[in-house]
Design a protein around this motif. Structure first.
Motif, PDB file in Angstrom:
ATOM      1  N   CYS A   1       0.735  -1.127   0.110  1.00  0.00           N
ATOM      2  CA  CYS A   1       0.033   0.005  -0.019  1.00  0.00           C
ATOM      3  C   CYS A   1       0.792   1.157  -0.081  1.00  0.00           C
ATOM      4  CB  CYS A   1      -0.938  -0.179   1.159  1.00  0.00           C
ATOM      5  SG  CYS A   1      -2.078  -1.312   1.225  1.00  0.00           S
TER       6      CYS A   1
ATOM      7  N   CYS B   1      -5.284  -1.657   2.975  1.00  0.00           N
ATOM      8  CA  CYS B   1      -5.679  -1.130   4.094  1.00  0.00           C
ATOM      9  C   CYS B   1      -5.957   0.188   3.815  1.00  0.00           C
ATOM     10  CB  CYS B   1      -4.644  -1.353   5.504  1.00  0.00           C
ATOM     11  SG  CYS B   1      -2.965  -0.673   5.137  1.00  0.00           S
ATOM     12  N   SER B   2      -6.186   1.240   4.860  1.00  0.00           N
ATOM     13  CA  SER B   2      -6.657   2.642   4.720  1.00  0.00           C
ATOM     14  C   SER B   2      -5.260   3.446   4.273  1.00  0.00           C
ATOM     15  CB  SER B   2      -7.037   3.320   5.821  1.00  0.00           C
ATOM     16  OG  SER B   2      -6.242   3.178   6.994  1.00  0.00           O
ATOM     17  N   ASP B   3      -4.053   3.022   4.368  1.00  0.00           N
ATOM     18  CA  ASP B   3      -2.765   3.485   4.125  1.00  0.00           C
ATOM     19  C   ASP B   3      -2.885   3.860   2.610  1.00  0.00           C
ATOM     20  OD1 ASP B   3      -1.994   3.502   6.629  1.00  0.00           O
ATOM     21  OD2 ASP B   3      -0.265   2.075   6.434  1.00  0.00           O
TER      22      ASP B   3
ATOM     23  N   CYS C   1      -4.555   7.457   1.874  1.00  0.00           N
ATOM     24  CA  CYS C   1      -4.422   8.228   2.995  1.00  0.00           C
ATOM     25  C   CYS C   1      -3.688   9.373   2.552  1.00  0.00           C
ATOM     26  CB  CYS C   1      -3.650   7.763   4.125  1.00  0.00           C
ATOM     27  SG  CYS C   1      -1.926   7.151   3.581  1.00  0.00           S
TER      28      CYS C   1
ATOM     29  N   ARG D   1     -11.584  -2.444  10.511  1.00  0.00           N
ATOM     30  CA  ARG D   1     -10.403  -1.998   9.625  1.00  0.00           C
ATOM     31  C   ARG D   1     -10.880  -1.610   8.091  1.00  0.00           C
ATOM     32  NH1 ARG D   1      -3.988  -2.907  10.053  1.00  0.00           N
ATOM     33  NH2 ARG D   1      -3.319  -1.246   9.144  1.00  0.00           N
TER      34      ARG D   1
ATOM     35  N   ASP E   1     -13.183   1.159   7.656  1.00  0.00           N
ATOM     36  CA  ASP E   1     -12.089   2.535   7.654  1.00  0.00           C
ATOM     37  C   ASP E   1     -11.371   2.801   6.324  1.00  0.00           C
ATOM     38  OD1 ASP E   1     -12.855   2.880  10.612  1.00  0.00           O
ATOM     39  OD2 ASP E   1     -10.984   1.786  11.068  1.00  0.00           O
ATOM     40  N   THR E   2     -11.175   1.571   5.912  1.00  0.00           N
ATOM     41  CA  THR E   2     -10.546   1.692   4.485  1.00  0.00           C
ATOM     42  C   THR E   2     -11.568   2.524   3.383  1.00  0.00           C
ATOM     43  OG1 THR E   2      -9.071  -0.094   5.034  1.00  0.00           O
ATOM     44  CG2 THR E   2      -9.221   0.438   2.550  1.00  0.00           C
TER      45      THR E   2
ATOM     46  N   LYS F   1     -14.134   4.291   3.993  1.00  0.00           N
ATOM     47  CA  LYS F   1     -14.180   5.591   4.424  1.00  0.00           C
ATOM     48  C   LYS F   1     -13.193   6.563   3.993  1.00  0.00           C
ATOM     49  CE  LYS F   1     -16.904   4.797   8.764  1.00  0.00           C
ATOM     50  NZ  LYS F   1     -16.919   4.723  10.363  1.00  0.00           N
ATOM     51  N   MET F   2     -11.953   5.912   4.197  1.00  0.00           N
ATOM     52  CA  MET F   2     -10.559   6.582   3.669  1.00  0.00           C
ATOM     53  C   MET F   2     -10.674   6.858   2.057  1.00  0.00           C
ATOM     54  SD  MET F   2      -8.237   8.250   4.648  1.00  0.00           S
ATOM     55  CE  MET F   2      -7.630   7.617   6.287  1.00  0.00           C
ATOM     56  N   SER F   3     -11.194   5.890   1.326  1.00  0.00           N
ATOM     57  CA  SER F   3     -11.385   5.939  -0.127  1.00  0.00           C
ATOM     58  C   SER F   3     -12.385   6.830  -0.404  1.00  0.00           C
ATOM     59  CB  SER F   3     -11.861   4.606  -0.621  1.00  0.00           C
ATOM     60  OG  SER F   3     -13.036   4.225  -0.154  1.00  0.00           O
TER      61      SER F   3
END
Length: 478
Positions: free
Chosen positions: A321, A341-343, A346, A379, A382-383, A385-387
């Protein structure tokens, strides 16, 4: 104003002739035709129909479309030759032919007499090689060469000899076996390292399965290992595409890693339908060309248990990521990863745009699966939502970005808060009380969805809220 068309500037004349060529394309045959097989045993009423066999090759249609232009004068002839020869599609002849003794199909009665005609399957390759070797001016006009159906050591030798005469070649499509049968000197000349010609900027490698007889041939089992030669340098390459899988000496991660050592200026990387290359090899290329890479596509073929391109099994601790975020020029992305993952979403300064597809087997840190892991599921959301935050940030910068995330058999569309998948079993378990917001979906297993012109597949579309409720009640799972 010029009194004659020949006195026009070359650029304007070229535009006019190009328009005339495009108009001719609509008047000439675009398909090849054949005759249907006569019924056996033959009877008095023998009806043989003309059938469409397939499209004519693009270079053949261009040659036919410029036929009348070539006959006007020398200047027009030179333009027509340059236009027709810029792209060459050299294909191995397949099939068989039978010649009938009759000149008129209507007189074909009684005993049917025909002779099976043999044709050298490598005839087109040999003729093209002779032409380009004999006429260097014509060879200099070629900008793209596509070899289709030639995989043996013998034919690869002819191909590399032919490529030497195409001094201005930009793009070439070769069989994957070129990385086995070509020498270091062959590849050095093709890539322009000996300064005797212009190096190619785009390389496509096509892999197919071979027959048992071809694999058993000892001549075809040669590996000249050109990637180990110091003469070979892919630094001038801007585009690399590898397509298909093979059962004979496939391209593997070790080959890709060797290419990555010198391929430091790639702008486009496409690896699709290839089962022998994993994400390890892909990331080696990404790391080597991280400053220039604009397009990245990695879609391995689906396995028997996964309806979408299957993420590779990781054998490294590298966090992919974060590696993707180190490509400042990357704009178009379609990739399969072991986990995400959300990374991955980000950094709001990345330049992604258009449709971005990310396929993953799970979430980073939860490789054992999300089915019974509440922290892993949290998690994942959260990913998602970050997208959504990343898409909003790109819109503020004036770029449209649509992200699709594939997790196992589920397709998530964060923008629309929708999830696509097969929920038939969940509906049965809930006695048809769930979900309340089901819609038909145009997505689904490849080859059976309306996206590909077929009827609706088994996939349905539900809201993220309904998906969460289904997971909590045990109707469905990750």
């Amino acid at each position: 104003m010029p009194a004659r068309i020949d006195t026009l500037p070359y650029e304007l004349l070229s535009t006019i002739l190009l328009e005339a060529t495009d108009a001719n394309l609509h008047e000439i045959p675009r398909y090849t035709y054949g005759l249907s097989k006569a019924p056996e045993p033959l009877h008095e009423d023998v009806r043989i129909q003309r059938v469409v066999r397939g499209h004519m090759a693009p270079d053949a249609t261009r040659w036919e479309a410029t036929n009348s232009i070539r006959q006007v004068n020398r200047r027009w002839h030179e333009w027509a030759i340059e236009h027709a020869m810029k792209d060459l599609y050299i294909r191995r002849w397949r099939g068989s032919e039978r010649w009938m003794d009759s000149r008129n199909l209507a007189t074909l009665r009684g005993k049917f007499n025909a002779v099976t005609v043999y044709r050298d399957p490598y005839y087109s390759l040999k003729q093209a090689a002779q032409l380009l070797a004999r006429d260097h001016d014509t060879a200099a006009l070629v900008r793209r060469l596509w070899f289709d159906g030639f995989y043996s050591f013998e034919t690869l030798s002819i191909m590399f000899d032919t490529l030497r005469y195409c001094k201005n070649l930009n793009m070439v499509t070769l069989p994957w076996s070129a990385l086995r049968y070509g020498s270091g000197e062959d590849w050095s000349k093709l890539l322009g390292q000996d300064h005797s010609r212009k190096g190619i900027s785009s390389l496509e490698l096509l892999a197919v399965d071979l027959k048992a007889a071809q694999m058993a041939n000892t001549i075809n089992q040669i590996d000249r290992k050109p990637l180990e030669s110091r003469l070979v340098n892919f630094g001038g390459l801007r585009r690399l595409k590898i397509f298909g899988s093979t059962n004979f000496m496939p391209i593997v991660d070790e080959d890709i890693i060797k290419i990555a050592r010198t391929a430091t200026s790639l702008e486009e990387l496409h690896v699709t339908g290839t089962s022998s290359i994993t994400v390890k090899g892909i990331m080696a290329i990404v790391e080597g060309s991280r400053e220039t890479l604009r397009v990245l596509e990695y879609s391995p073929p689906p396995n028997a248990n996964f309806e979408h391109p299957d993420p590779a099994i990781p054998d490294t601790t590298d966090h992919y990521c974060q590696m993707l975020l180190r490509c400042p020029q990357l704009r178009n992305l379609s990739i399969s990863l072991p986990s995400i993952c959300s990374d991955l979403f980000c950094d709001s300064t990345i330049r992604w745009c258009g449709e971005v597809q990310v396929r993953a087997g799970g979430i980073c840190g939860f490789q054992r699966g999300l089915k019974h892991s509440v922290p892993g599921q949290q998690r994942f959301w959260d990913t998602i939502k970050m997208s959504r935050s990343l898409m909003e940030a790109r819109e503020e910068d004036g770029d449209q970005l649509d992200i699709e995330i594939f997790i196992n058999h589920w397709i998530f569309e964060p923008r629309d808060h929708r999830v696509h998948g097969n929920i038939i079993a969940g509906e049965v378990l809930s006695d048809m009380s769930w979900p309340v917001d089901r819609r038909l979906s145009s997505k689904g297993p490849y080859g059976s969805t309306s996206v590909y012109g077929k009827e609706e597949g088994p996939y349905s579309s539900i809201s993220e809220k309904s998906f969460i409720q289904g997971v909590q009640h045990g109707y469905i799972s990750f």
